[in-house]
Enzyme design. Structure first.
Site, PDB file in Angstrom:
ATOM      1  N   ARG A  21       7.506 -22.678  51.158  1.00  0.00           N
ATOM      2  CA  ARG A  21       8.266 -22.750  49.902  1.00  0.00           C
ATOM      3  C   ARG A  21       9.769 -22.834  50.165  1.00  0.00           C
ATOM      4  NH1 ARG A  21       3.985 -19.051  48.308  1.00  0.00           N
ATOM      5  NH2 ARG A  21       2.946 -19.874  46.458  1.00  0.00           N
ATOM      6  N   SER A 140     -13.858 -10.407  36.473  1.00  0.00           N
ATOM      7  CA  SER A 140     -12.577 -11.098  36.541  1.00  0.00           C
ATOM      8  C   SER A 140     -12.789 -12.604  36.706  1.00  0.00           C
ATOM      9  CB  SER A 140     -11.796 -10.515  37.737  1.00  0.00           C
ATOM     10  OG  SER A 140     -10.579 -11.174  37.911  1.00  0.00           O
ATOM     11  N   HIS A 220       1.180 -16.983  29.401  1.00  0.00           N
ATOM     12  CA  HIS A 220       1.630 -18.363  29.163  1.00  0.00           C
ATOM     13  C   HIS A 220       1.427 -18.787  27.711  1.00  0.00           C
ATOM     14  CE1 HIS A 220       2.758 -19.148  33.266  1.00  0.00           C
ATOM     15  NE2 HIS A 220       1.766 -18.340  33.579  1.00  0.00           N
ATOM     16  N   LYS A 251       9.100 -15.371  30.120  1.00  0.00           N
ATOM     17  CA  LYS A 251       8.851 -16.812  30.048  1.00  0.00           C
ATOM     18  C   LYS A 251       9.315 -17.313  28.672  1.00  0.00           C
ATOM     19  CE  LYS A 251       5.235 -16.350  33.557  1.00  0.00           C
ATOM     20  NZ  LYS A 251       5.994 -16.571  34.784  1.00  0.00           N
ATOM     21  N   THR A 281      12.125   2.873  38.007  1.00  0.00           N
ATOM     22  CA  THR A 281      13.227   2.860  37.034  1.00  0.00           C
ATOM     23  C   THR A 281      12.907   1.886  35.904  1.00  0.00           C
ATOM     24  OG1 THR A 281      14.784   3.340  38.797  1.00  0.00           O
ATOM     25  CG2 THR A 281      15.716   2.396  36.784  1.00  0.00           C
ATOM     26  N   THR A 366      -1.351 -21.675  45.394  1.00  0.00           N
ATOM     27  CA  THR A 366      -1.245 -21.564  43.932  1.00  0.00           C
ATOM     28  C   THR A 366      -2.316 -22.421  43.257  1.00  0.00           C
ATOM     29  OG1 THR A 366       1.116 -21.265  44.253  1.00  0.00           O
ATOM     30  CG2 THR A 366       0.406 -21.699  42.017  1.00  0.00           C
TER      31      THR A 366
END
Ligand code: PLP
Length: 408
Positions: A21, A140, A220, A251, A281, A366
């Site tokens: 990448r 899943s 999304h 997004k 935090t 991906t």
């Protein structure tokens, strides 16, 4: 032991596979979305150019919305930079509570909980449910995002991976397990790499039949679907039947953070046992204020969603008309198949260098090998002129690299 070799060997194989990448260094320009400055630093030269971003997940340009920015400035002036602690130890700011109330109201759920990202929301929630509910089985979808995969894996719960969006496979797996075991079905509404949508209603049907809970990632879809921007479940009138809705504030809402919305027992449970929530935090108040303004704004501005869908449909039609291999998405995401990692990177580089168009190549892991693609995300602010330029550039690149086209 040569540690350097360990690192270099792995990185070298990533590079030779074309999967290494490289980040584009950008400076987004306020009021000028989707344009950004591009700081180009390679071995040969350093320069600054201007590019049009065609792959942003700031899907609606909310990161540049003056309403959002002013809310952030105001909160910054009132509260300063950071939250000052974990939620439990001095870090619960008034803006956090307002944002959680707004999100609960958006979904008409009893409660909501915010996290520092959508990733943390998934990972922490699933890890907590999987670890704390004795004997729970998690079902899943095979294409679920890494944040869900990791949350489930780290929880140590029993897991069953069902074929993507496959109700028969899911039912087979549910049926095979003890009817009395606690169960959770974990899936997404919109799958962001292909742009397909889960059969949410049917999933709920199976959940009811086998007495399972449901966890729906709307990352999304939030901001973009449904009359209030709640997501696909809102559009389909199914919010009440989903036990836990998860989303991002980074997004379509254009800021940063993640959330879940559910009944008050579930939220209290994750608030009380979720390590990634408790021991970290909390988000800066200005971020919460910006997200709050964005959620409120998008509840009221359906015309942005309408324009967004029009842009995506127009782009798909134009790519098809140019015989470019647009993949069969049924939402705002427009994937263009390249099918090879090296060619995908080359296409992306050419678009950037020659045409000032920025589309990041999407390669393995991906997406599966052989389905490498350019993933285009037109926003309401990508006008016809920008689209003309994109189509012409893509036609040139496809020709120059001899890439596969669809026949007319
Ligand atoms: N869930 C899905 C399906 C995603 O695609 C992503 C990020 O791309 C996340 C969760 C994580 O959300 P965030 O970017 O807010 O961490």
């Amino acid at each position: 032991m040569n540690y350097q070799d360990i690192f270099n060997n792995r990185l070298d194989s990533l590079k030779s596979d074309g999967n290494y990448r490289v980040f584009a260094e950008l400076e987004r320009q306020m009021g000028n979305f989707p344009t950004a400055k591009w700081y180009k630093n390679d071995d040969k030269q350093s320069s600054i150019g201007e590019v049009t971003i065609w792959c942003s997940n700031d899907y609606l340009g909310q990161g540049q919305n003056p309403v959002v920015i002013n809310a952030m400035k105001k909160a910054l002036d009132r509260c300063g930079a950071g939250a000052g602690g974990t939620r439990n130890i001095s870090g619960t700011n008034h803006y956090h509570v307002l944002l959680e109330n707004e999100l609960a109201d958006l979904y008409q759920k009893q409660s909501a909980l915010i996290f520092t990202s959508g990733y943390v929301a998934n990972q922490t929630s699933l890890m907590t449910l999987g670890r704390e509910i004795s004997g729970i089985i998690m079902y899943s979808d095979s294409l679920n995002h890494n944040s869900m995969i990791e949350g489930i894996r780290q929880s140590g719960a029993i897991k069953r991976i069902f074929k993507h969006n496959d109700l028969v496979d899911l039912e087979d797996k549910l049926k095979a397990d003890d009817i009395n075991a606690p169960k959770l079905i974990v899936f997404e509404s919109i799958y962001s790499m292909d742009g397909d949508i889960a059969p949410i209603k049917e999933m709920i049907g199976l959940a009811k039949k086998y007495n399972a809970m449901t966890f729906l990632d709307e990352v999304h879809a939030v901001g973009m679907y449904g009359d209030n921007g709640g997501g696909v479940a809102e559009r389909e009138g199914l919010v009440d039947d989903i036990d836990i809705i998860q989303g991002t504030l980074g997004k379509a809402y254009g800021v940063l953070g993640g959330f879940i919305a559910a009944n008050s027992e579930i939220i209290d449970f994750i608030r009380s046992f979720g390590a990634g929530f408790i021991f970290s935090t909390s988000m800066p108040p200005a971020i919460a204020a910006g997200a709050l303004a964005s959620v409120k704004y998008l509840r009221q501005h359906n015309e942005i969603r309408i324009k967004h869908q029009e842009r995506a449909e127009t782009l798909k039609a134009r790519l098809n008309a140019a015989n470019l291999p647009v993949m069969p998405s049924i939402c705002h995401i427009v994937p263009l198949l390249v099918g090879d990692p090296v060619a995908c990177k080359q296409a992306s580089d050419m678009l950037m260098e020659k045409y000032n168009i920025y589309v990041q190549p999407i390669n393995y892991p991906t997406v599966p090998k052989g389905s490498e693609r350019l993933r285009l995300t037109p926003s309401p602010l990508h006008d016809d002129k920008a689209m003309d330029h994109l189509i012409n550039a893509l036609c040139d690149v496809w020709q120059e690299l001899n890439l596969h086209r669809i026949s007319s």
